[in-house]
Design a protein around this motif. Sequence first.
Motif, PDB file in Angstrom:
ATOM      1  N   PRO A   1       0.756 -12.463  -3.856  1.00 26.15           N
ATOM      2  CA  PRO A   1       1.119 -11.121  -3.393  1.00 26.15           C
ATOM      3  C   PRO A   1       0.620 -10.842  -1.977  1.00 26.15           C
ATOM      4  CG  PRO A   1      -0.713 -11.010  -4.941  1.00 26.15           C
ATOM      5  CD  PRO A   1      -0.253 -12.439  -4.937  1.00 26.15           C
ATOM      6  N   ARG A   2       1.306  -9.882  -1.310  1.00 24.44           N
ATOM      7  CA  ARG A   2       0.916  -9.490   0.045  1.00 24.44           C
ATOM      8  C   ARG A   2       0.864  -7.967   0.153  1.00 24.44           C
ATOM      9  NH1 ARG A   2       5.015 -13.609   1.548  1.00 24.44           N
ATOM     10  NH2 ARG A   2       6.439 -11.905   2.096  1.00 24.44           N
ATOM     11  N   PRO A   3      -0.008  -7.323  -0.626  1.00 28.39           N
ATOM     12  CA  PRO A   3      -0.055  -5.861  -0.585  1.00 28.39           C
ATOM     13  C   PRO A   3      -0.635  -5.342   0.725  1.00 28.39           C
ATOM     14  CG  PRO A   3      -1.842  -6.710  -1.936  1.00 28.39           C
ATOM     15  CD  PRO A   3      -0.975  -7.889  -1.590  1.00 28.39           C
ATOM     16  N   GLN A   4      -0.251  -4.120   1.074  1.00 27.35           N
ATOM     17  CA  GLN A   4      -0.803  -3.463   2.253  1.00 27.35           C
ATOM     18  C   GLN A   4      -2.284  -3.136   2.024  1.00 27.35           C
ATOM     19  OE1 GLN A   4       1.611  -0.286   4.111  1.00 27.35           O
ATOM     20  NE2 GLN A   4       3.019  -0.540   2.378  1.00 27.35           N
ATOM     21  N   PRO A   5      -3.061  -2.968   3.112  1.00 25.01           N
ATOM     22  CA  PRO A   5      -4.447  -2.504   2.965  1.00 25.01           C
ATOM     23  C   PRO A   5      -4.477  -1.177   2.222  1.00 25.01           C
ATOM     24  CG  PRO A   5      -4.050  -3.255   5.209  1.00 25.01           C
ATOM     25  CD  PRO A   5      -2.707  -3.231   4.526  1.00 25.01           C
ATOM     26  N   GLY A   6      -5.420  -1.038   1.317  1.00 25.36           N
ATOM     27  CA  GLY A   6      -5.558   0.189   0.546  1.00 25.36           C
ATOM     28  C   GLY A   6      -4.957   0.112  -0.843  1.00 25.36           C
ATOM     29  N   VAL A   7      -4.004  -0.803  -1.046  1.00 21.47           N
ATOM     30  CA  VAL A   7      -3.370  -0.938  -2.357  1.00 21.47           C
ATOM     31  C   VAL A   7      -4.349  -1.594  -3.331  1.00 21.47           C
ATOM     32  CG1 VAL A   7      -1.529  -2.075  -3.661  1.00 21.47           C
ATOM     33  CG2 VAL A   7      -1.038  -1.086  -1.420  1.00 21.47           C
ATOM     34  N   LYS A   8      -4.526  -0.977  -4.484  1.00 18.69           N
ATOM     35  CA  LYS A   8      -5.403  -1.534  -5.515  1.00 18.69           C
ATOM     36  C   LYS A   8      -4.620  -2.557  -6.335  1.00 18.69           C
ATOM     37  CE  LYS A   8      -8.479   2.457  -5.938  1.00 18.69           C
ATOM     38  NZ  LYS A   8      -7.951   3.175  -4.764  1.00 18.69           N
ATOM     39  N   VAL A   9      -5.233  -3.711  -6.569  1.00 25.83           N
ATOM     40  CA  VAL A   9      -4.564  -4.793  -7.295  1.00 25.83           C
ATOM     41  C   VAL A   9      -5.252  -4.997  -8.647  1.00 25.83           C
ATOM     42  CG1 VAL A   9      -3.882  -7.217  -7.284  1.00 25.83           C
ATOM     43  CG2 VAL A   9      -3.873  -5.907  -5.139  1.00 25.83           C
ATOM     44  N   TYR A  10      -4.456  -4.971  -9.718  1.00 26.04           N
ATOM     45  CA  TYR A  10      -4.963  -5.167 -11.074  1.00 26.04           C
ATOM     46  C   TYR A  10      -4.159  -6.279 -11.751  1.00 26.04           C
ATOM     47  CZ  TYR A  10      -6.830  -0.390 -10.449  1.00 26.04           C
ATOM     48  OH  TYR A  10      -7.469   0.739  -9.988  1.00 26.04           O
ATOM     49  N   HIS A  11      -4.720  -6.783 -12.857  1.00 29.10           N
ATOM     50  CA  HIS A  11      -4.029  -7.793 -13.657  1.00 29.10           C
ATOM     51  C   HIS A  11      -4.012  -7.363 -15.121  1.00 29.10           C
ATOM     52  CE1 HIS A  11      -5.101 -10.057 -10.017  1.00 29.10           C
ATOM     53  NE2 HIS A  11      -4.020 -10.765 -10.285  1.00 29.10           N
ATOM     54  N   TYR A  12      -2.996  -7.809 -15.832  1.00 30.50           N
ATOM     55  CA  TYR A  12      -2.884  -7.456 -17.254  1.00 30.50           C
ATOM     56  C   TYR A  12      -2.308  -8.629 -18.033  1.00 30.50           C
ATOM     57  CZ  TYR A  12       2.219  -7.210 -17.437  1.00 30.50           C
ATOM     58  OH  TYR A  12       3.555  -7.551 -17.441  1.00 30.50           O
ATOM     59  N   SER A  13      -2.492  -8.608 -19.326  1.00 31.04           N
ATOM     60  CA  SER A  13      -1.805  -9.506 -20.254  1.00 31.04           C
ATOM     61  C   SER A  13      -2.088  -8.987 -21.664  1.00 31.04           C
ATOM     62  CB  SER A  13      -2.294 -10.954 -20.114  1.00 31.04           C
ATOM     63  OG  SER A  13      -3.577 -11.107 -20.691  1.00 31.04           O
ATOM     64  N   MET A  14      -1.683  -9.742 -22.657  1.00 30.95           N
ATOM     65  CA  MET A  14      -1.913  -9.282 -24.016  1.00 30.95           C
ATOM     66  C   MET A  14      -3.397  -9.313 -24.368  1.00 30.95           C
ATOM     67  SD  MET A  14       0.040 -10.314 -27.544  1.00 30.95           S
ATOM     68  CE  MET A  14      -0.640 -11.944 -27.831  1.00 30.95           C
ATOM     69  N   THR A  15      -4.135 -10.326 -23.870  1.00 29.47           N
ATOM     70  CA  THR A  15      -5.516 -10.493 -24.338  1.00 29.47           C
ATOM     71  C   THR A  15      -6.562 -10.555 -23.234  1.00 29.47           C
ATOM     72  OG1 THR A  15      -5.185 -12.896 -24.383  1.00 29.47           O
ATOM     73  CG2 THR A  15      -4.779 -11.687 -26.429  1.00 29.47           C
ATOM     74  N   GLU A  16      -6.147 -10.525 -21.943  1.00 24.03           N
ATOM     75  CA  GLU A  16      -7.143 -10.581 -20.876  1.00 24.03           C
ATOM     76  C   GLU A  16      -6.634  -9.853 -19.639  1.00 24.03           C
ATOM     77  OE1 GLU A  16      -7.718 -14.735 -20.164  1.00 24.03           O
ATOM     78  OE2 GLU A  16      -5.798 -14.993 -19.152  1.00 24.03           O
ATOM     79  N   GLY A  17      -7.575  -9.577 -18.711  1.00 27.21           N
ATOM     80  CA  GLY A  17      -7.221  -8.879 -17.484  1.00 27.21           C
ATOM     81  C   GLY A  17      -7.843  -7.496 -17.445  1.00 27.21           C
ATOM     82  N   ASP A  18      -7.604  -6.762 -16.359  1.00 30.28           N
ATOM     83  CA  ASP A  18      -8.122  -5.390 -16.237  1.00 30.28           C
ATOM     84  C   ASP A  18      -7.565  -4.498 -17.340  1.00 30.28           C
ATOM     85  OD1 ASP A  18      -9.472  -5.721 -13.538  1.00 30.28           O
ATOM     86  OD2 ASP A  18      -7.411  -6.274 -13.014  1.00 30.28           O
ATOM     87  N   PHE A  19      -6.332  -4.780 -17.733  1.00 33.32           N
ATOM     88  CA  PHE A  19      -5.691  -4.065 -18.840  1.00 33.32           C
ATOM     89  C   PHE A  19      -5.301  -5.096 -19.897  1.00 33.32           C
ATOM     90  CE2 PHE A  19      -4.612  -2.012 -14.824  1.00 33.32           C
ATOM     91  CZ  PHE A  19      -5.015  -0.697 -15.025  1.00 33.32           C
TER      92      PHE A  19
END
Length: 459
Positions: free
Chosen positions: A228-246
């Motif tokens: 990914p190439r998000p702009q400065p300031g964009v918060k990056v999270y990860h998710y899945s069924m069993t692991e990640g921030d969500f």
Amino acid sequence: METKQIYFVGAGGIGMAALERYYLAKGQAVAGYDRTPSELTDALEKEGVIICFEDDPEKAVPIEFRDAENTLVVYTPAIPSDNRVLGYFRANGFNIVKRAALLGEITRDSKALCFAGTHGKTTTSSMAAHIMHNCKAGCNAFLGGVLRNYNSNYLLDPASDYSVVEADEFDRSFHHLTPYVAVITATDPDHLDIYGDEEGYLEGFARFTELVRPDGALILHTGLKLKPRPQPGVKVYHYSMTEGDFHAENIRQGNGEIRFDFVYPGGRIDNISLGVPVEINIENAVAALAACWYTGEMEPDKARDAIATFMGPKRRFEFYLKEPGENGRAIIDDYAHHPDELRAAILSVKKLYPGRRLTVAFQPHLYSRTRDFYREFAGALSLADEVILLPIYPAREEPIAGVSSEMVYNLVTTEKKLLERREDLIDTAKNCNFEILLTAGAGDIVLLTEKLSQSIIDN
């Protein structure tokens, strides 16, 4: 885009329909052309859209829509370049934009929750729309499937600051959007007729990540190849069924139910029950809840109720027949048209009905997709106990020499397999004495599913 009236070329498309309804609700005159009538065009006409089905500008364009200064023309990439109606507007100096550009305008004027990915985007965006609609913040939603809770692919809340959008990567449409929250569910290669190869496909998604607002969030499925190439300031999270921030914890499956606890940064929502109890929907719900959580508007109890009452989009694991008892037959239809979607659908049905014989009737969608992924389709179908393959549904494409369903059929390892004409599917399915039947594909196979189910119910 301020205009008195809007004309849609390809008015019967599911994505176009949501925009037509949006602008009707804003009090604007709406008309359009499509090739064939459908249940959706019938509904749109009853709601006030003027639709013509003849590729003849004299018949298809009402007099009041021939004013180039006051008419915006919107088209979908599925419309052939030689379409006479579109040609009329081009020849007469009308302002013409793609559907995606009009949707992009709406996302710039709202806090947009945009859901992208090879698969999963329709269900996750629909779940998020249902959650936001049930919370006080509300939303305007533009979905890629008809949500059974509302019998519509569009939700209207003029007072809401939020929009929920299915971000389609076909023809790079999602590059027109300005997400407040962007969710990417999967980046398995697809639409290689547009992107060329996997590297080009991933670059398309990387460009999408650059479009997230600086005060927004990018929520990615774990394990994606994407850089990914998000702009400065964009918060990056990860998710899945069993692991990640969500993720989900304490998953319980049984007696036709799936329950889990949703874990997010700093908290959790316990005992969530899936309204559509299919394992893949655990992950879909996690993604939808994550996006809604970031808005700060999600109310936990109402979110829990929304997931429990979510009926799903039409053609996403939709039951047409569900006989009672341990030996009762079932007919399920799913829109799966990518190998990974098809594999997930087949595995989900097998988990739902362990020990039962599963027959899969599959209609490949697009010559180009079949050419690019026939081996993968064969691998997915080989998980079934019986396979019925129909001819390719061409949609927008012309035939490609040497490409047919037989390419898939020849590699399917399931012993019981048939290559059938479309018109023979109903009789074939009845004669095979199926136990559990899954019909799959993004074409018109669902029309056969409806007729087959009704004939069984009537008897």
